[in-house]
Design a protein around this motif. Structure first.
Motif, short mmCIF file in Angstrom:
data_model
loop_
_atom_site.label_atom_id
_atom_site.label_comp_id
_atom_site.label_asym_id
_atom_site.label_seq_id
_atom_site.Cartn_x
_atom_site.Cartn_y
_atom_site.Cartn_z
N VAL A 1 -2.56 5.59 -18.98
CA VAL A 1 -1.98 4.73 -17.96
C VAL A 1 -2.95 3.58 -17.68
CG1 VAL A 1 -1.05 4.57 -15.62
CG2 VAL A 1 -0.78 6.69 -16.93
N TYR A 2 -2.40 2.35 -17.68
CA TYR A 2 -3.18 1.15 -17.38
C TYR A 2 -2.48 0.39 -16.26
CZ TYR A 2 -5.11 2.15 -22.01
OH TYR A 2 -5.70 2.76 -23.08
N PHE A 3 -3.28 -0.34 -15.50
CA PHE A 3 -2.72 -1.21 -14.46
C PHE A 3 -3.32 -2.59 -14.63
CE2 PHE A 3 -1.80 -3.12 -10.43
CZ PHE A 3 -0.61 -2.53 -10.02
N MET A 4 -2.44 -3.60 -14.80
CA MET A 4 -2.88 -4.99 -14.91
C MET A 4 -3.12 -5.54 -13.52
SD MET A 4 -2.71 -5.39 -18.21
CE MET A 4 -3.09 -7.15 -18.22
N SER A 5 -4.29 -6.13 -13.30
CA SER A 5 -4.53 -6.76 -12.01
C SER A 5 -3.66 -8.02 -11.90
CB SER A 5 -6.00 -7.10 -11.83
OG SER A 5 -6.41 -8.10 -12.75
N LEU A 6 -3.62 -8.61 -10.73
CA LEU A 6 -2.64 -9.66 -10.46
C LEU A 6 -2.85 -10.90 -11.32
CD1 LEU A 6 -3.92 -12.12 -8.47
CD2 LEU A 6 -4.00 -10.18 -6.90
N LYS B 1 0.83 -1.21 0.00
CA LYS B 1 0.00 0.00 0.00
C LYS B 1 0.87 1.26 0.00
CE LYS B 1 -4.01 2.01 2.36
NZ LYS B 1 -5.02 1.80 3.43
N MET B 2 1.95 1.25 0.76
CA MET B 2 2.84 2.41 0.81
C MET B 2 3.53 2.61 -0.54
SD MET B 2 4.39 1.60 4.60
CE MET B 2 5.52 2.99 4.69
N ALA B 3 3.95 1.52 -1.17
CA ALA B 3 4.59 1.62 -2.47
C ALA B 3 3.62 2.16 -3.52
CB ALA B 3 5.12 0.26 -2.89
N MET B 4 2.38 1.68 -3.49
CA MET B 4 1.38 2.16 -4.44
C MET B 4 1.09 3.64 -4.26
SD MET B 4 0.46 -0.17 -6.62
CE MET B 4 -1.19 0.21 -7.20
N LYS B 5 1.15 4.10 -3.03
CA LYS B 5 0.96 5.53 -2.77
C LYS B 5 2.10 6.35 -3.38
CE LYS B 5 -0.75 9.28 -0.98
NZ LYS B 5 -1.95 9.93 -1.61
N THR B 6 3.33 5.85 -3.25
CA THR B 6 4.48 6.52 -3.87
C THR B 6 4.29 6.59 -5.38
OG1 THR B 6 5.97 5.80 -2.11
CG2 THR B 6 6.97 6.41 -4.21
N TRP B 7 3.86 5.49 -5.98
CA TRP B 7 3.60 5.45 -7.42
C TRP B 7 2.50 6.42 -7.81
CZ3 TRP B 7 -0.95 3.05 -9.61
CH2 TRP B 7 -0.93 2.92 -11.00
N TRP C 1 3.62 9.97 -7.96
CA TRP C 1 4.36 10.28 -9.18
C TRP C 1 3.41 10.49 -10.35
CZ3 TRP C 1 4.61 7.67 -13.88
CH2 TRP C 1 5.50 8.25 -14.80
N LEU C 2 2.41 9.64 -10.47
CA LEU C 2 1.44 9.80 -11.55
C LEU C 2 0.81 11.19 -11.52
CD1 LEU C 2 -0.53 6.41 -11.46
CD2 LEU C 2 1.23 7.07 -13.11
N GLU C 3 0.38 11.60 -10.35
CA GLU C 3 -0.32 12.89 -10.22
C GLU C 3 0.59 14.06 -10.55
OE1 GLU C 3 -3.54 11.57 -6.76
OE2 GLU C 3 -1.85 12.87 -6.25
N SER C 4 1.87 13.93 -10.28
CA SER C 4 2.79 15.04 -10.50
C SER C 4 3.43 15.04 -11.89
CB SER C 4 3.92 15.02 -9.46
OG SER C 4 4.72 13.85 -9.60
N GLU D 1 -8.93 4.34 -7.15
CA GLU D 1 -10.09 5.18 -6.85
C GLU D 1 -9.67 6.57 -6.38
OE1 GLU D 1 -12.35 2.99 -4.01
OE2 GLU D 1 -13.74 2.22 -5.51
N ASN D 2 -8.53 6.64 -5.69
CA ASN D 2 -8.12 7.89 -5.06
C ASN D 2 -7.15 8.72 -5.88
OD1 ASN D 2 -9.66 7.47 -2.69
ND2 ASN D 2 -8.08 6.12 -1.85
N VAL D 3 -6.46 8.11 -6.85
CA VAL D 3 -5.50 8.87 -7.64
C VAL D 3 -6.25 9.90 -8.48
CG1 VAL D 3 -5.48 7.29 -9.63
CG2 VAL D 3 -3.44 8.65 -9.06
N LYS D 4 -5.65 11.07 -8.67
CA LYS D 4 -6.35 12.19 -9.27
C LYS D 4 -6.26 12.24 -10.79
CE LYS D 4 -6.08 15.22 -5.22
NZ LYS D 4 -5.49 14.22 -4.30
#
Length: 419
Positions: free
Chosen positions: A294-299, A273-279, A282-285, A346-349
């Protein structure tokens, strides 16, 4: 209203699992299932049908000359719900022989796999049809652009699949594949387009960031550090991220946060969760959503225990030749990780499209490389193949095969997003 259900994780020995996946760059495994804690399972259907990820999937019926395509917009089609249909007419989309770029690790027929049925299954969504993959059309959409896959060896296989899907449409002398540390780059000269792979198994920085010279057992993740990676992602037109299996070696992981030399043990899901927040920061900035997608592949699930689909058995994916029929969630799918991905997106801007390939892949117990693969650059020996309990790779996938479907789904979204 989100719905949850509970399930128990199995236990598994780290050493036995580790032997599965030390195959050159990443033979990685799950030791996360050691405890009997009940974890809640997020039901993805509810979220995927939510307003943010509602989308119109384009159904394309294409002529051979690509000149008079008809487009039929299918409203509210969830391409991730459906079934596998045996189709030996339109599938596979290429052959091992037709793709000179196919790596030995995933070329299961070349490596001696006796059956080929895994190549002939087509994913059929319940409410629509996936567009037929058209290499020329995708190359035109990617003209003067960069498409980059970012992740571990699972994501590298999706890159390899995409290269095989595209390369036959490009004449000799007009295409090339180059390898540099942590990167593979396929170049289509006529279109000035690149399809790239970048090795970042944790997305954030770690001591495993060299694509071949890295540690498997003593992993250290820098949860707040990502700059060494992002300088390679700057300005990329289409980014496709994935990160899962490297996190799941043990229930805890060594990591730093804030102070570079202050190494602590973190619960894996907390660290993820902490790593995903860091990522996400970066996306937002850094991402310009007007020009970048931007796409994210689920597991990508595993099939380590045949008792899940064949009660009473004690094997794994070895010798499986058909998909699982009907609803199924395997033990190799960590629902806490899936929920963290959900919450992050859901939370990324900015808009990030989730490609939820998890359950459709969970059916495909037949599609893994099993014992028809390599270890440290060498094919498994006859003795190793005779010991599938210890040597069958039930994490990686054969090509042609399942990852081609992932790219068919990505292609459907690119038709929507780039045209």
């Amino acid at each position: 209203m989100q719905r949850f259900r509970n399930r128990k994780y199995k236990s598994i020995l780290p050493i036995a699992l580790a032997t599965l996946l030390i195959l050159g760059t990443s033979r990685l495994v799950f030791d996360n299932l050691k405890n009997n804690k009940r974890v809640s399972i997020f039901r993805w259907r509810d979220w995927l049908e939510g307003s943010r990820f509602h989308s119109y999937i384009v159904n394309v019926f294409e002529n051979e000359d690509d000149s008079n395509d008809n487009y039929e917009d299918i409203e509210d089609c969830n391409v991730f719900e459906g079934k596998w249909v045996f189709d030996n007419v339109s599938h596979p989309l290429y052959s091992e022989q037709s793709c000179a770029y196919l790596v030995k690790q995933v070329a299961c027929q070349r490596n001696g796999r006796p059956d080929d049925l895994y190549q002939f299954w087509r994913w059929q969504p319940n409410e629509c049809n996936l567009p037929r993959f058209n290499a020329i059309k995708l190359l035109k959409m990617l003209k003067n652009k960069r498409l980059m896959f970012v992740g571990d060896s699972i994501q590298r296989t999706q890159f390899d699949s995409m290269v095989c899907l595209l390369q036959s449409a490009i004449p000799e002398g007009q295409k090339s594949l180059t390898k540099v540390p942590s990167k593979k780059i396929f170049f289509a000269k006529e279109y000035n387009a690149t399809v790239e792979f970048y090795w970042a198994p944790f997305i954030v920085e770690s001591n495993s960031d060299h694509s071949t010279n890295h540690t498997v057992y003593k992993r250290l993740v820098k949860l707040d550090q990502i700059a060494n990676h992002t300088k390679n992602w700057e300005g990329v037109d289409v980014l496709v991220f994935e990160s899962y299996v490297w996190w799941m070696f043990k229930p805890i992981i060594n990591a730093t946060y804030g102070i570079p030399n202050d190494v602590k043990e973190y619960n894996v899901t907390t660290a993820y969760k902490m790593a995903m927040k860091t990522w996400a920061n970066w996306l937002e900035s850094s991402i310009n959503p007007q020009f970048q997608k931007v796409y994210f592949m689920s597991l990508s699930p595993t099939h380590l225990w045949s008792s899940e689909w064949r009660p009473g058995s004690e094997g794994n994916c070895y010798s499986e030749t058909e998909p699982i029929q009907g609803p199924y969630w395997g033990m190799g799918t960590n629902m806490e990780i899936m929920r963290i991905v959900q919450e992050t997106l859901e939370n990324v801007k900015i808009e990030v499209t989730l490609l939820n390939i998890t359950q459709l892949s969970d059916y495909r117990k037949d599609a893994h490389t099993s014992v028809y693969t390599e270890r440290k650059g060498k094919l498994l020996t006859k003795e190793q193949r005779a010991d599938p309990v210890n040597f069958a790779d039930c994490i990686h996938w054969c090509l042609p095969g399942l990852p081609d479907t992932w790219n068919e789904i990505l292609y459907a979204h690119l038709l929507q997003d780039l045209l």
